[in-house]
Enzyme design. Structure first.
Site, PDB file in Angstrom:
ATOM      1  N   HIS A   1      52.842  61.441-102.258  1.00 24.43           N
ATOM      2  CA  HIS A   1      52.667  60.410-103.290  1.00 24.43           C
ATOM      3  C   HIS A   1      54.023  60.016-103.880  1.00 24.43           C
ATOM      4  CE1 HIS A   1      48.469  62.349-104.065  1.00 24.43           C
ATOM      5  NE2 HIS A   1      48.250  61.183-103.474  1.00 24.43           N
TER       6      HIS A   1
ATOM      7  N   ARG B   1      49.293  57.591 -93.977  1.00 20.01           N
ATOM      8  CA  ARG B   1      49.931  58.749 -93.347  1.00 20.01           C
ATOM      9  C   ARG B   1      49.752  58.775 -91.840  1.00 20.01           C
ATOM     10  NH1 ARG B   1      46.864  62.762 -97.215  1.00 20.01           N
ATOM     11  NH2 ARG B   1      45.352  61.248 -96.529  1.00 20.01           N
TER      12      ARG B   1
ATOM     13  N   SER C   1      46.141  65.954-101.070  1.00 17.02           N
ATOM     14  CA  SER C   1      45.797  66.700-102.290  1.00 17.02           C
ATOM     15  C   SER C   1      44.724  67.739-101.983  1.00 17.02           C
ATOM     16  CB  SER C   1      45.289  65.745-103.370  1.00 17.02           C
ATOM     17  OG  SER C   1      46.298  64.853-103.751  1.00 17.02           O
TER      18      SER C   1
END
Ligand code: PNS
Length: 169
Positions: A21, A94, A132
């Site tokens: 991030h 990603r 995450s």
């Protein structure tokens, strides 16, 4: 046409903020005059970090970046973007696995508001496997997340693990 300052919105859950991030926000901050990191309220029933903690973490990490702002939002993202008088959403991409979900969101947002454009950026390849969800899983099981999240997040995750362990014993 005048050249108003370009504001971009980088939305997400950020539970927790990862170095992936951070990488995307930094790239966005270089590309746009200002970037707002917008944390979705009530995304998950039981987030690991409260919204207040996430705001606090992201503000600390970007304390030396004057064009990065941290905010929260509820409801439709495009409505928040319009309220902020922005028209760009920044998202990180990603790998191929992200593509379908991200394309659906970008096209749904375009359906909701033709004014809003989504800009995708690729993080440094060293963060392409970082999410995450995996960070939370690895940290909860005592694995190292060093180098994958900011030091502040690493220490908060360690505190969580210690608290959870003492609760169990
Ligand atoms: O970090 P995340 O969980 O991938 O972020 C997802 C987020 C917050 C960008 C997305 O869930 C969102 O924009 N939610 C707001 C509700 C909304 O506008 N939904 C319709 C657009 S697809």
């Amino acid at each position: 046409m005048s050249n108003p300052s370009r504001l971009a919105v980088c939305p997400g859950s950020f539970d927790p903020l990862t170095n992936g991030h951070v990488d995307i926000i930094q790239r966005g901050a270089r590309l746009f005059d200002r970037i707002v990191v917008a944390i979705l309220l009530n995304a998950e029933k039981r987030p690991l970090f409260s919204v207040e903690e996430r705001v606090d973490i992201i503000r600390s990490v970007f304390k030396d970046a004057p064009n990065v702002e941290v905010d929260t939002f509820d409801g439709l993202l495009v409505e928040y973007v319009a309220r902020r008088q922005a028209n760009v959403i920044v998202r990180g991409l990603r790998a191929l696995a992200d593509f379908e979900y991200e394309m659906q969101m970008a096209l749904m947002n375009r359906h909701l508001s033709a004014e809003v454009e989504t800009v995708f950026m690729m993080p440094s390849e060293k963060y392409t496997y970082v999410s995450s969800r995996l960070i939370k899983e690895v940290a909860a099981l005592g694995g190292s997340v060093s180098g994958l999240v900011p030091a502040l997040v690493e220490s908060r995750l360690a505190t969580r693990r210690t608290a959870a362990k003492s609760y169990r014993t």
